[in-house]
Design a protein around this motif. Structure first.
Motif, PDB file in Angstrom:
ATOM      1  N   PHE A 183       0.873  -1.179   0.000  1.00 23.09           N
ATOM      2  CA  PHE A 183       0.000   0.000   0.000  1.00 23.09           C
ATOM      3  C   PHE A 183       0.904   1.222   0.000  1.00 23.09           C
ATOM      4  N   SER A 184       0.782   2.044  -1.028  1.00 19.03           N
ATOM      5  CA  SER A 184       1.692   3.172  -1.224  1.00 19.03           C
ATOM      6  C   SER A 184       1.018   4.500  -0.918  1.00 19.03           C
ATOM      7  N   GLN A 185       1.815   5.560  -0.960  1.00 14.18           N
ATOM      8  CA  GLN A 185       1.276   6.909  -0.795  1.00 14.18           C
ATOM      9  C   GLN A 185       0.216   7.193  -1.857  1.00 14.18           C
ATOM     10  N   ALA A 186       0.482   6.721  -3.064  1.00 16.34           N
ATOM     11  CA  ALA A 186      -0.478   6.914  -4.151  1.00 16.34           C
ATOM     12  C   ALA A 186      -1.788   6.189  -3.869  1.00 16.34           C
ATOM     13  N   ASP A 187      -1.715   5.049  -3.172  1.00 20.68           N
ATOM     14  CA  ASP A 187      -2.930   4.301  -2.835  1.00 20.68           C
ATOM     15  C   ASP A 187      -3.799   5.054  -1.833  1.00 20.68           C
ATOM     16  N   HIS A 188      -3.171   5.755  -0.889  1.00 17.46           N
ATOM     17  CA  HIS A 188      -3.942   6.573   0.048  1.00 17.46           C
ATOM     18  C   HIS A 188      -4.739   7.631  -0.713  1.00 17.46           C
ATOM     19  N   GLU A 189      -4.110   8.236  -1.695  1.00 18.78           N
ATOM     20  CA  GLU A 189      -4.772   9.270  -2.475  1.00 18.78           C
ATOM     21  C   GLU A 189      -5.807   8.665  -3.426  1.00 18.78           C
ATOM     22  N   ARG A 190      -5.493   7.488  -3.954  1.00 19.89           N
ATOM     23  CA  ARG A 190      -6.446   6.802  -4.842  1.00 19.89           C
ATOM     24  C   ARG A 190      -7.700   6.397  -4.063  1.00 19.89           C
ATOM     25  N   LEU A 191      -7.512   5.984  -2.814  1.00 20.51           N
ATOM     26  CA  LEU A 191      -8.655   5.630  -1.976  1.00 20.51           C
ATOM     27  C   LEU A 191      -9.549   6.844  -1.745  1.00 20.51           C
ATOM     28  N   LYS A 192      -8.945   7.967  -1.401  1.00 26.47           N
ATOM     29  CA  LYS A 192      -9.719   9.205  -1.199  1.00 26.47           C
ATOM     30  C   LYS A 192     -10.508   9.556  -2.456  1.00 26.47           C
ATOM     31  N   GLY A 193      -9.870   9.447  -3.617  1.00 32.74           N
ATOM     32  CA  GLY A 193     -10.541   9.752  -4.872  1.00 32.74           C
ATOM     33  C   GLY A 193     -11.704   8.814  -5.151  1.00 32.74           C
ATOM     34  N   ALA A 194     -11.520   7.527  -4.838  1.00 31.05           N
ATOM     35  CA  ALA A 194     -12.580   6.547  -5.071  1.00 31.05           C
ATOM     36  C   ALA A 194     -13.775   6.795  -4.163  1.00 31.05           C
ATOM     37  N   LEU A 195     -13.526   7.208  -2.940  1.00 30.54           N
ATOM     38  CA  LEU A 195     -14.611   7.444  -1.984  1.00 30.54           C
ATOM     39  C   LEU A 195     -15.450   8.670  -2.347  1.00 30.54           C
ATOM     40  N   GLU A 196     -14.865   9.598  -3.071  1.00 34.34           N
ATOM     41  CA  GLU A 196     -15.583  10.820  -3.434  1.00 34.34           C
ATOM     42  C   GLU A 196     -16.811  10.545  -4.299  1.00 34.34           C
ATOM     43  N   ARG A 213      -5.654  14.043   8.026  1.00 32.79           N
ATOM     44  CA  ARG A 213      -6.598  15.108   8.373  1.00 32.79           C
ATOM     45  C   ARG A 213      -6.764  16.093   7.216  1.00 32.79           C
ATOM     46  N   GLU A 214      -5.688  16.441   6.558  1.00 31.53           N
ATOM     47  CA  GLU A 214      -5.753  17.366   5.437  1.00 31.53           C
ATOM     48  C   GLU A 214      -6.452  16.721   4.233  1.00 31.53           C
ATOM     49  N   LEU A 215      -6.142  15.447   4.000  1.00 31.67           N
ATOM     50  CA  LEU A 215      -6.696  14.737   2.849  1.00 31.67           C
ATOM     51  C   LEU A 215      -8.217  14.640   2.926  1.00 31.67           C
ATOM     52  N   TYR A 216      -8.742  14.461   4.143  1.00 25.76           N
ATOM     53  CA  TYR A 216     -10.185  14.262   4.323  1.00 25.76           C
ATOM     54  C   TYR A 216     -10.858  15.438   5.041  1.00 25.76           C
ATOM     55  N   LYS A 217     -10.307  16.609   4.895  1.00 25.52           N
ATOM     56  CA  LYS A 217     -10.766  17.760   5.670  1.00 25.52           C
ATOM     57  C   LYS A 217     -12.218  18.152   5.392  1.00 25.52           C
ATOM     58  N   GLU A 218     -12.763  17.762   4.227  1.00 22.83           N
ATOM     59  CA  GLU A 218     -14.151  18.147   3.929  1.00 22.83           C
ATOM     60  C   GLU A 218     -15.178  17.178   4.495  1.00 22.83           C
ATOM     61  N   TYR A 219     -14.705  16.120   5.179  1.00 17.53           N
ATOM     62  CA  TYR A 219     -15.614  15.132   5.752  1.00 17.53           C
ATOM     63  C   TYR A 219     -15.640  15.223   7.285  1.00 17.53           C
ATOM     64  N   HIS A 220     -16.555  14.506   7.883  1.00 17.65           N
ATOM     65  CA  HIS A 220     -16.692  14.496   9.339  1.00 17.65           C
ATOM     66  C   HIS A 220     -15.537  13.685   9.927  1.00 17.65           C
ATOM     67  N   ILE A 221     -14.676  14.320  10.705  1.00 13.70           N
ATOM     68  CA  ILE A 221     -13.510  13.672  11.311  1.00 13.70           C
ATOM     69  C   ILE A 221     -13.651  13.706  12.822  1.00 13.70           C
ATOM     70  N   GLU A 222     -13.533  12.536  13.432  1.00 16.31           N
ATOM     71  CA  GLU A 222     -13.672  12.424  14.882  1.00 16.31           C
ATOM     72  C   GLU A 222     -12.458  11.695  15.465  1.00 16.31           C
ATOM     73  N   PRO A 223     -11.652  12.338  16.303  1.00 21.90           N
ATOM     74  CA  PRO A 223     -10.518  11.649  16.932  1.00 21.90           C
ATOM     75  C   PRO A 223     -10.997  10.737  18.052  1.00 21.90           C
TER      76      PRO A 223
END
Length: 247
Positions: A183-196, A213-223
């Motif tokens: 699982f690469s850095q590109a996969d993290h970004e590809r996952l975000k794109g697929a979820l959109e 946090r920055e990658l998913y900043k437009e969604y509901h984030i709960e720590p």
């Protein structure tokens, strides 16, 4: 019920928090990065609701399929396996000629490895008898679960519906080395794109990381916090995670 295996990054300690945040109604449940399936096993099956388990690790998926269809045969294969470093190394270097042999040896690797990493023999003995006795219950739970071995992007496209609920627990950012599936850095970004573009609902668990946090900043984030299990040096400390969702 509990999973029949441990797993690096498994959600045994966090699954109640995750399930508590699921919507009340959904027609299909899909675990995109299944691992040990702790969240799946924590759900009560509901008539008419479709359930899907998926993972990129072919050995893990083969184990789940063999437990679903051939649990007794896997258990018989395990009955002949002694607890020793030699047996562990044999399992590590020789996966077996049949799917059942392959499943039994991978199950042994998980159970007898340090931290369930499947690579390092644990010096403390771990009796298999209780684990194998549990396989009949696991087989029954998996009876109506669809088991897949697909890339996450393809899986999302295949099973996406407005009434779908996807739970995603990908390799955590910066800890990818602990996982056998690449699982690469590109996969993290590809996952975000697929979820959109997903029509259904999704809930994502990640480590508390500035990049995530920055990658998913437009969604509901709960720590949320849990006890640290990855590092012996931080044993007993709190590990911060994020629950991210589109609803």
């Amino acid at each position: 019920m509990n999973s029949f295996i441990g797993w690096i990054g498994g959600k045994k300690l966090l699954r109640k928090e995750i399930i508590a945040r699921f919507p009340e109604e959904y027609g299909r449940y899909v675990e995109v990065f299944g691992g040990a399936g702790w969240v799946l096993f924590g759900l009560d099956p509901k008539p008419g609701r479709m359930e899907v388990y998926n993972d990129a690790n072919g050995d893990l998926v083969n184990l789940f399929r063999c437990i679903k269809y051939h649990a007794n045969a896997v258990q018989q294969e395990l009955d002949w396996m002694l607890q020793s470093r030699e047996t562990f190394m044999q399992c590590l270097n020789q996966r077996g000629e049949t799917d059942i042999q392959r499943a039994a040896r991978y199950f042994y690797q998980i159970k007898e490895s340090f931290g369930c990493d499947t690579r390092t023999f644990a010096t403390a003995p771990k009796p298999l008898i209780n684990a194998t006795a549990y396989l009949a219950k696991v087989r029954e739970r998996l009876q109506h679960v669809v088991i897949e071995n697909l890339d996450f992007e393809r899986l999302l496209k295949v099973y996406d519906r407005p009434d779908a609920l996807f739970y995603l627990d990908p390799p955590y950012h910066g800890t990818e080395k602990y996982y056998s599936a690449q699982f690469s850095q590109a996969d993290h970004e590809r996952l975000k794109g697929a979820l959109e573009s997903v029509k259904g609902k999704w809930l994502l668990s990640y480590n508390d990381d500035d990049y995530i946090r920055e990658l998913y900043k437009e969604y509901h984030i709960e720590p949320i916090g849990r006890r640290n299990q990855l590092s012996a040096k931080e044993k007993g400390g709190e590990y911060r995670e994020l629950i991210i969702r589109n609803y």
